[in-house]
Design a protein around this motif. Structure first.
Motif, PDB file in Angstrom:
ATOM      1  N   GLN A  32       0.829  -1.203   0.000  1.00  0.00           N
ATOM      2  CA  GLN A  32       0.000   0.000   0.000  1.00  0.00           C
ATOM      3  C   GLN A  32       0.867   1.259   0.000  1.00  0.00           C
ATOM      4  OE1 GLN A  32      -3.086   0.003   3.042  1.00  0.00           O
ATOM      5  NE2 GLN A  32      -3.274  -2.230   2.900  1.00  0.00           N
ATOM      6  N   ILE A  33       1.946   1.240   0.786  1.00  0.00           N
ATOM      7  CA  ILE A  33       2.860   2.374   0.814  1.00  0.00           C
ATOM      8  C   ILE A  33       3.510   2.565  -0.560  1.00  0.00           C
ATOM      9  CG2 ILE A  33       5.048   3.216   1.777  1.00  0.00           C
ATOM     10  CD1 ILE A  33       4.244   1.900   4.422  1.00  0.00           C
ATOM     11  N   HIS A  34       3.906   1.458  -1.173  1.00  0.00           N
ATOM     12  CA  HIS A  34       4.502   1.522  -2.510  1.00  0.00           C
ATOM     13  C   HIS A  34       3.555   2.192  -3.506  1.00  0.00           C
ATOM     14  CE1 HIS A  34       6.580   0.150  -6.165  1.00  0.00           C
ATOM     15  NE2 HIS A  34       5.388  -0.222  -6.596  1.00  0.00           N
ATOM     16  N   ARG A  35       2.317   1.760  -3.511  1.00  0.00           N
ATOM     17  CA  ARG A  35       1.339   2.340  -4.448  1.00  0.00           C
ATOM     18  C   ARG A  35       1.130   3.824  -4.178  1.00  0.00           C
ATOM     19  NH1 ARG A  35      -2.912  -2.629  -3.560  1.00  0.00           N
ATOM     20  NH2 ARG A  35      -2.020  -4.103  -5.089  1.00  0.00           N
ATOM     21  N   ALA A  36       1.063   4.176  -2.896  1.00  0.00           N
ATOM     22  CA  ALA A  36       0.857   5.579  -2.538  1.00  0.00           C
ATOM     23  C   ALA A  36       2.040   6.448  -2.966  1.00  0.00           C
ATOM     24  CB  ALA A  36       0.625   5.714  -1.033  1.00  0.00           C
ATOM     25  N   CYS A  37       3.257   5.945  -2.763  1.00  0.00           N
ATOM     26  CA  CYS A  37       4.446   6.728  -3.113  1.00  0.00           C
ATOM     27  C   CYS A  37       4.623   6.853  -4.618  1.00  0.00           C
ATOM     28  CB  CYS A  37       5.690   6.091  -2.488  1.00  0.00           C
ATOM     29  SG  CYS A  37       5.777   6.250  -0.691  1.00  0.00           S
ATOM     30  N   GLY A 163       8.473   0.452   6.753  1.00  0.00           N
ATOM     31  CA  GLY A 163       7.530   0.127   5.694  1.00  0.00           C
ATOM     32  C   GLY A 163       8.004   0.611   4.334  1.00  0.00           C
ATOM     33  N   LEU A 164       8.596   1.795   4.291  1.00  0.00           N
ATOM     34  CA  LEU A 164       9.121   2.320   3.031  1.00  0.00           C
ATOM     35  C   LEU A 164      10.266   1.455   2.511  1.00  0.00           C
ATOM     36  CD1 LEU A 164       8.949   6.155   3.649  1.00  0.00           C
ATOM     37  CD2 LEU A 164       8.243   5.026   1.540  1.00  0.00           C
ATOM     38  N   ALA A 165      11.131   0.989   3.420  1.00  0.00           N
ATOM     39  CA  ALA A 165      12.217   0.108   3.002  1.00  0.00           C
ATOM     40  C   ALA A 165      11.663  -1.166   2.371  1.00  0.00           C
ATOM     41  CB  ALA A 165      13.115  -0.224   4.194  1.00  0.00           C
ATOM     42  N   LEU A 166      10.700  -1.780   3.041  1.00  0.00           N
ATOM     43  CA  LEU A 166      10.106  -3.005   2.501  1.00  0.00           C
ATOM     44  C   LEU A 166       9.385  -2.731   1.188  1.00  0.00           C
ATOM     45  CD1 LEU A 166       8.693  -4.635   5.772  1.00  0.00           C
ATOM     46  CD2 LEU A 166      10.798  -5.217   4.549  1.00  0.00           C
ATOM     47  N   SER A 167       8.795  -1.536   1.052  1.00  0.00           N
ATOM     48  CA  SER A 167       8.093  -1.195  -0.191  1.00  0.00           C
ATOM     49  C   SER A 167       9.049  -1.095  -1.367  1.00  0.00           C
ATOM     50  CB  SER A 167       7.326   0.121  -0.020  1.00  0.00           C
ATOM     51  OG  SER A 167       8.177   1.251  -0.126  1.00  0.00           O
ATOM     52  N   LEU A 168      10.346  -0.863  -1.078  1.00  0.00           N
ATOM     53  CA  LEU A 168      11.378  -0.789  -2.118  1.00  0.00           C
ATOM     54  C   LEU A 168      12.151  -2.099  -2.234  1.00  0.00           C
ATOM     55  CD1 LEU A 168      12.684   2.785  -1.275  1.00  0.00           C
ATOM     56  CD2 LEU A 168      11.566   2.118  -3.420  1.00  0.00           C
ATOM     57  N   LYS A 169      11.614  -3.157  -1.583  1.00  0.00           N
ATOM     58  CA  LYS A 169      12.226  -4.479  -1.615  1.00  0.00           C
ATOM     59  C   LYS A 169      13.611  -4.490  -0.953  1.00  0.00           C
ATOM     60  CE  LYS A 169       9.690  -5.710  -5.831  1.00  0.00           C
ATOM     61  NZ  LYS A 169       8.581  -6.307  -5.064  1.00  0.00           N
ATOM     62  N   ASP A 171      15.797  -4.533   3.006  1.00  0.00           N
ATOM     63  CA  ASP A 171      15.633  -4.993   4.378  1.00  0.00           C
ATOM     64  C   ASP A 171      14.897  -3.928   5.181  1.00  0.00           C
ATOM     65  OD1 ASP A 171      16.977  -7.343   3.885  1.00  0.00           O
ATOM     66  OD2 ASP A 171      18.926  -6.564   4.547  1.00  0.00           O
ATOM     67  N   GLY A 172      14.086  -4.354   6.129  1.00  0.00           N
ATOM     68  CA  GLY A 172      13.305  -3.402   6.916  1.00  0.00           C
ATOM     69  C   GLY A 172      14.152  -2.399   7.672  1.00  0.00           C
ATOM     70  N   ASN A 173      15.363  -2.763   8.056  1.00  0.00           N
ATOM     71  CA  ASN A 173      16.234  -1.858   8.816  1.00  0.00           C
ATOM     72  C   ASN A 173      17.228  -1.121   7.926  1.00  0.00           C
ATOM     73  OD1 ASN A 173      17.930  -3.939   8.128  1.00  0.00           O
ATOM     74  ND2 ASN A 173      18.483  -4.500  10.238  1.00  0.00           N
ATOM     75  N   PHE A 174      16.979  -1.066   6.631  1.00  0.00           N
ATOM     76  CA  PHE A 174      17.907  -0.449   5.680  1.00  0.00           C
ATOM     77  C   PHE A 174      18.223   1.000   6.038  1.00  0.00           C
ATOM     78  CE2 PHE A 174      18.642   2.215   1.939  1.00  0.00           C
ATOM     79  CZ  PHE A 174      19.739   1.582   1.349  1.00  0.00           C
ATOM     80  N   PHE A 175      17.202   1.801   6.320  1.00  0.00           N
ATOM     81  CA  PHE A 175      17.436   3.223   6.604  1.00  0.00           C
ATOM     82  C   PHE A 175      18.080   3.416   7.969  1.00  0.00           C
ATOM     83  CE2 PHE A 175      14.111   3.375   3.349  1.00  0.00           C
ATOM     84  CZ  PHE A 175      14.698   4.242   2.451  1.00  0.00           C
ATOM     85  N   ASP A 176      17.704   2.594   8.945  1.00  0.00           N
ATOM     86  CA  ASP A 176      18.347   2.681  10.255  1.00  0.00           C
ATOM     87  C   ASP A 176      19.849   2.435  10.141  1.00  0.00           C
ATOM     88  OD1 ASP A 176      16.530   3.404  12.271  1.00  0.00           O
ATOM     89  OD2 ASP A 176      15.599   1.440  12.208  1.00  0.00           O
ATOM     90  N   LYS A 177      20.230   1.424   9.395  1.00  0.00           N
ATOM     91  CA  LYS A 177      21.635   1.036   9.295  1.00  0.00           C
ATOM     92  C   LYS A 177      22.451   2.000   8.439  1.00  0.00           C
ATOM     93  CE  LYS A 177      21.404  -3.086   7.665  1.00  0.00           C
ATOM     94  NZ  LYS A 177      21.821  -4.431   7.190  1.00  0.00           N
ATOM     95  N   ASN A 178      21.864   2.502   7.378  1.00  0.00           N
ATOM     96  CA  ASN A 178      22.641   3.241   6.387  1.00  0.00           C
ATOM     97  C   ASN A 178      22.497   4.758   6.448  1.00  0.00           C
ATOM     98  OD1 ASN A 178      23.798   1.026   4.486  1.00  0.00           O
ATOM     99  ND2 ASN A 178      21.652   0.446   4.771  1.00  0.00           N
ATOM    100  N   TYR A 179      21.406   5.244   7.043  1.00  0.00           N
ATOM    101  CA  TYR A 179      21.169   6.684   6.985  1.00  0.00           C
ATOM    102  C   TYR A 179      20.901   7.336   8.338  1.00  0.00           C
ATOM    103  CZ  TYR A 179      21.335   6.413   1.964  1.00  0.00           C
ATOM    104  OH  TYR A 179      21.770   6.219   0.687  1.00  0.00           O
ATOM    105  N   PHE A 180      20.218   6.666   9.243  1.00  0.00           N
ATOM    106  CA  PHE A 180      19.926   7.281  10.536  1.00  0.00           C
ATOM    107  C   PHE A 180      21.107   7.138  11.502  1.00  0.00           C
ATOM    108  CE2 PHE A 180      15.212   6.240   9.649  1.00  0.00           C
ATOM    109  CZ  PHE A 180      15.118   7.359   8.843  1.00  0.00           C
ATOM    110  N   LEU A 181      21.751   5.974  11.497  1.00  0.00           N
ATOM    111  CA  LEU A 181      22.965   5.750  12.281  1.00  0.00           C
ATOM    112  C   LEU A 181      22.777   6.140  13.747  1.00  0.00           C
ATOM    113  CD1 LEU A 181      25.486   7.268   9.694  1.00  0.00           C
ATOM    114  CD2 LEU A 181      24.679   4.911   9.854  1.00  0.00           C
ATOM    115  N   ASP A 182      21.602   5.811  14.298  1.00  0.00           N
ATOM    116  CA  ASP A 182      21.251   6.078  15.700  1.00  0.00           C
ATOM    117  C   ASP A 182      21.076   7.565  16.019  1.00  0.00           C
ATOM    118  OD1 ASP A 182      21.260   3.374  16.411  1.00  0.00           O
ATOM    119  OD2 ASP A 182      23.424   3.396  16.753  1.00  0.00           O
ATOM    120  N   TYR A 263      12.122   7.391  -8.602  1.00  0.00           N
ATOM    121  CA  TYR A 263      11.090   6.344  -8.573  1.00  0.00           C
ATOM    122  C   TYR A 263       9.981   6.708  -7.593  1.00  0.00           C
ATOM    123  CZ  TYR A 263       9.153   1.604  -8.555  1.00  0.00           C
ATOM    124  OH  TYR A 263       8.326   0.516  -8.663  1.00  0.00           O
ATOM    125  N   TYR A 264      10.361   7.163  -6.396  1.00  0.00           N
ATOM    126  CA  TYR A 264       9.397   7.745  -5.461  1.00  0.00           C
ATOM    127  C   TYR A 264       9.585   9.261  -5.530  1.00  0.00           C
ATOM    128  CZ  TYR A 264       8.220   3.325  -3.097  1.00  0.00           C
ATOM    129  OH  TYR A 264       7.764   2.068  -2.798  1.00  0.00           O
TER     130      TYR A 264
END
Length: 353
Positions: A32-37, A163-169, A171-182, A263-264
């Protein structure tokens, strides 16, 4: 899902609040998030976990603050916040596309009250202490409400990014690991659109906020019951995004647009303040990458890749040509919204955009 429908989708985000990537509902919500974006760049979220009492307290304290005389509010003017870029600005002092907006507001960020924090020692712009608003007999309580709300919104934003990470196929923690960095960059605004501004002769056709896209990764918006937000569909059609009780409007910003190579896509929107009886309040919260995170394209399947279409975009910017850190990028954007305030900051830390 067609752009001919008359309302934005409403998505139940609760499966992502429990932080269980094995929850079978998450796959459907991610779709649903994918379709919305892909279709809108905007959607509502419900069952978000932010207590209604907290929302109501935030609104009530904000009304009390903005009802005060200008001289009272200017005691925490943004010019007094220095490099932290926090505090109050009066109507007309914020620009959108070079034109003054018909709103006043308060700027907040992650509270850093430790002088030994590396960002403070190194005098990094947009980091430091907040200037908290004063309301009669409730100063400390308003401060507590703001900080509690910001912490809750960061958690909600992180859940939506799963949810956005999963919508882009991914890993669910993709943004936490690569961009938020705690330590994501969290910015919070409280905006007041005075009814008196609309009543002044000559202001009838001025916008509360002009046509624009958000420059960050993810925006979560709480608005009161007045409404006025409009989302652009295609080249010339606008759709109302009215308030829906106990929901948030979520939209993706230019940074996620860049990271997905278009893409989004971040979507143009604006605010018309139509109320002449009482002021309109809105509360946008921005969840963005860590200040020092290098901005890199998200790994995308070939079928998701979009050709460079800069000449057709409203800002004529290519989403395929960028480099640097998120802090570099953000300082460039700040200089367009508050040119005088940002002047010293952009000299201190040049950017590559």
């Amino acid at each position: 899902m067609s752009k001919d429908q008359t309302s934005l989708p409403i998505i139940d985000i609760s499966p992502f609040l429990i932080n269980d990537l094995n929850d079978g509902r998450q796959e459907e919500i991610a779709l649903q998030i994918h379709r919305a974006c892909r279709t809108w760049g905007f959607f509502y979220v419900k069952n978000h976990g932010i207590p209604m009492k907290l929302q109501e307290e935030l609104m009530e304290f904000s009304r009390q603050f903005f009802s005060q005389p200008l001289e009272n509010k200017m005691q925490i003017a943004m010019s007094k916040g220095g490099r932290a870029w926090r505090g109050y600005f009066p109507v007309g002092n914020e620009l959108t596309s070079g034109k003054p907006d018909g709103k006043e507001g308060l700027y907040f960020g992650t509270e850093i009250d430790d002088d030994n924090h590396p960002k403070i020692r190194n005098k990094v712009p947009l980091h430091g202490r907040n200037q908290f608003p004063s309301v009669e007999k409730n100063d400390n309580e308003f401060r507590h409400v703001i900080l509690t709300y910001m912490a809750a919104m960061e958690n909600l934003g992180r859940s939506i990014m799963t949810g956005l990470a999963l919508s882009l196929k991914l890993d669910g923690n993709f943004f936490d690991k690569n961009y938020f960095l705690d330590e994501p960059t969290c910015l919070f605004r409280i905006f007041n659109y005075p009814a008196s501004f609309c009543q002044q002769k000559g202001n009838e056709n001025l916008w509360g906020v002009g046509e624009h896209t958000d420059y960050g990764m993810l925006t979560l918006l709480l608005q009161d019951d007045i409404g006025g937000l409009q989302v652009k569909l295609g080249h010339d059609k606008w759709m109302e995004a009215p308030p829906i009780s106990n929901t948030y409007i979520c939209n993706i910003g230019d940074m996620l647009d860049r990271m997905t190579g278009g893409y989004y896509r971040s979507t143009l929107h604006r605010v018309r303040n139509l109320s002449t009886s009482r002021d309109r309040l809105s509360f946008p919260f921005f969840l963005d990458p860590h200040w020092d995170a290098e901005v890199l394209p998200i790994p995308m399947d070939e079928i998701m890749k979009i050709d460079d279409d800069a000449e057709y975009r409203w800002d004529k910017a290519s989403v395929h040509k960028f480099a640097g850190t998120y802090g570099d990028y953000l300082l460039k954007k700040v200089s367009r919204v508050f040119p005088n305030l940002a002047e010293e900051q952009t000299i201190i830390q040049p950017n590559s955009y």
